[in-house]
Write an enzyme that holds these catalytic residues in place. Structure first.
Site, PDB file in Angstrom:
ATOM      1  CG  ASP A   1       2.097  -7.032  -5.978  1.00  0.00           C
ATOM      2  OD1 ASP A   1       1.634  -6.551  -4.930  1.00  0.00           O
ATOM      3  OD2 ASP A   1       1.442  -7.784  -6.726  1.00  0.00           O
TER       4      ASP A   1
ATOM      5  CD  GLU B   1      -2.891  -1.057   0.029  1.00  0.00           C
ATOM      6  OE1 GLU B   1      -3.204   0.055  -0.444  1.00  0.00           O
ATOM      7  OE2 GLU B   1      -3.283  -2.127  -0.459  1.00  0.00           O
TER       8      GLU B   1
END
Length: 424
Positions: free
Chosen positions: A366, A285
């Site tokens: 990611d 995040e």
């Protein structure tokens, strides 16, 4: 002869329904596959796979019925002139309660009140079935019927409190905007979005959930250390009681400038085996923040909003357009509704493009978390979230490309594995 706008809109709505139903059928066929994708073999247990299939099948069957009923109702409302009929009736109601039906703001609010009641009546059976049958059957629903009713009442009260001043302001701007109408409308919506993003987490969200500071401990220290290393201005770290309504899990962040907050669902803390998996999810995040994904998305929304208002200003005085939908007058709200229907083809294209961008952002976030050293933990966290949320393990590529804003787990794990191979 005037162009048949209404017939064209209904026709395109039906075409899109048929296309999306075709994609749904492709996904339904993918759910029938009896084995896991090769990437997930040995990663997801057979028990979780079977539970995921059962949950996905239930949601798929429900979706087919819901979408069929929705297209029938929406098409009938437009094709049989129910929209102009209801607009007229909502105006006729005003003198009965001592109000002036010539006042467009009052007429619009009367119309919206009726539409809201109608929407609640038609949507409620589907919401109840989804929550108290499907979600409960698979162990996700945790709310009581009383909590459901309480949330419904709170939502309606907020709509009554916030809706009228916003709608009134939009109508006033359109009536007084002149040649700079698009700019004024965009500016108003821009300020409104900032205000709502500011007050929602502080005043509105606490009406529905309880937010408590994450207790002191190893997890809090790790998250604060990660945020500090990235110069993320973390001011508060909360746990939200998502488990009072559902056992689905999530995490998110919000806030402006130097006042950022991170919120963890209590279900996420309960489901992950160790703190590293949770921290890895937070690292993902924070990757969105560090890579400016949030800012890019916000800018894209503002550009699209301005373009929409620009398009609206071009057609709002089109007599033929309003008459095609059965209106002799040109109310502001009706103009906005009609415009939204006429640009449905563009909206689908834009939505598809935004999904592609969003999926790219997810891969980048990611990769960011992996570079921070959380590759293995992120992989484990993604698998855990997939398992605990019983997300679909087999996805049709066309369906996911069209609908998903996040890549399927198989693609995300493959990307992480590819990065490992390049490093080796």
């Amino acid at each position: 002869m005037a162009f048949p706008y209404m017939e064209a809109v209904v026709g395109f709505m039906i075409l899109m329904y048929l296309f999306e139903t075709y994609l749904d059928l492709r996904q339904h066929a993918a759910l029938k596959l009896p084995t896991l994708p090769r990437t997930l073999e040995g990663v997801i247990s057979q028990e979780k796979f079977e539970k995921s299939r059962a949950y996905s099948f239930d949601k798929s069957h429900f979706h087919f019925v819901h979408e069929c009923v929705t297209i029938l109702i929406d098409s009938a409302i437009l094709f049989f002139g129910i929209l102009p009929w209801f607009w007229k009736k909502s105006g006729n109601f005003l003198p009965l309660v001592g109000l002036n039906e010539e006042n467009e703001i009052l007429h619009t609010l009367s119309f919206l009140a009726g539409v809201t009641i109608w929407s609640q009546i038609t949507d409620l059976p589907f919401t109840l079935y989804s929550t108290f049958v499907i979600e409960a059957r698979h162990g996700f629903n945790k709310q009581t019927i009383w909590l459901f009713i309480r949330d419904l009442i709170k939502g309606m009260c907020l709509a009554i409190l916030l809706g009228p001043p916003i709608v009134s302001a939009i109508i006033w701007i359109v009536q007084k905007g002149g040649p700079y109408l698009a700019i004024y409308l965009w500016a108003f919506m821009f300020v409104l979005s900032l205000v709502m993003m500011t007050i929602y987490p502080v005043l509105i969200a606490p009406l529905f959930n309880k937010f408590t500071p994450l207790p002191d401990g190893e997890l809090r220290l790790k998250i604060e250390k990660l945020a500090s290393s990235l110069k993320f201005p973390l001011k508060k770290l909360f746990v939200v009681d998502g488990s009072t309504r559902s056992s689905h899990s999530n995490a998110y962040m919000y806030g402006f400038f130097k006042n950022k907050r991170i919120v963890l669902y209590d279900t996420l803390i309960q489901q992950c085996k160790n703190d590293e998996e949770i921290v890895a999810v937070i690292a993902h995040e924070l990757g969105h923040w560090k890579l400016n994904h949030t800012m890019y998305s916000f800018i894209a929304v503002q550009i699209l909003t301005f373009l929409q208002f620009g398009g609206y200003t071009l057609v709002r005085n089109s007599t033929d357009l309003f008459r095609s939908f059965g209106f002799d007058t040109q109310p502001v709200l009706i103009g906005l509704i009609i415009f939204q229907h006429t640009v449905i083809p563009l909206q689908h294209l834009v939505s598809f493009a935004l999904n592609l961008v969003s999926r790219s952002f997810e891969f980048q976030a990611d990769a960011f978390a992996k570079k921070l050293g959380y590759g293995s933990a992120l992989r484990a966290g993604l698998v855990k979230l997939q398992e605990e949320n019983l997300s679909a393990m087999n996805t049709d590529p066309w369906y996911s490309a069209y609908h998903y804003s996040h890549p399927p787990l198989v693609e995300r794990l493959a990307a992480l594995d590819e990065a490992d191979k390049k490093e080796q």
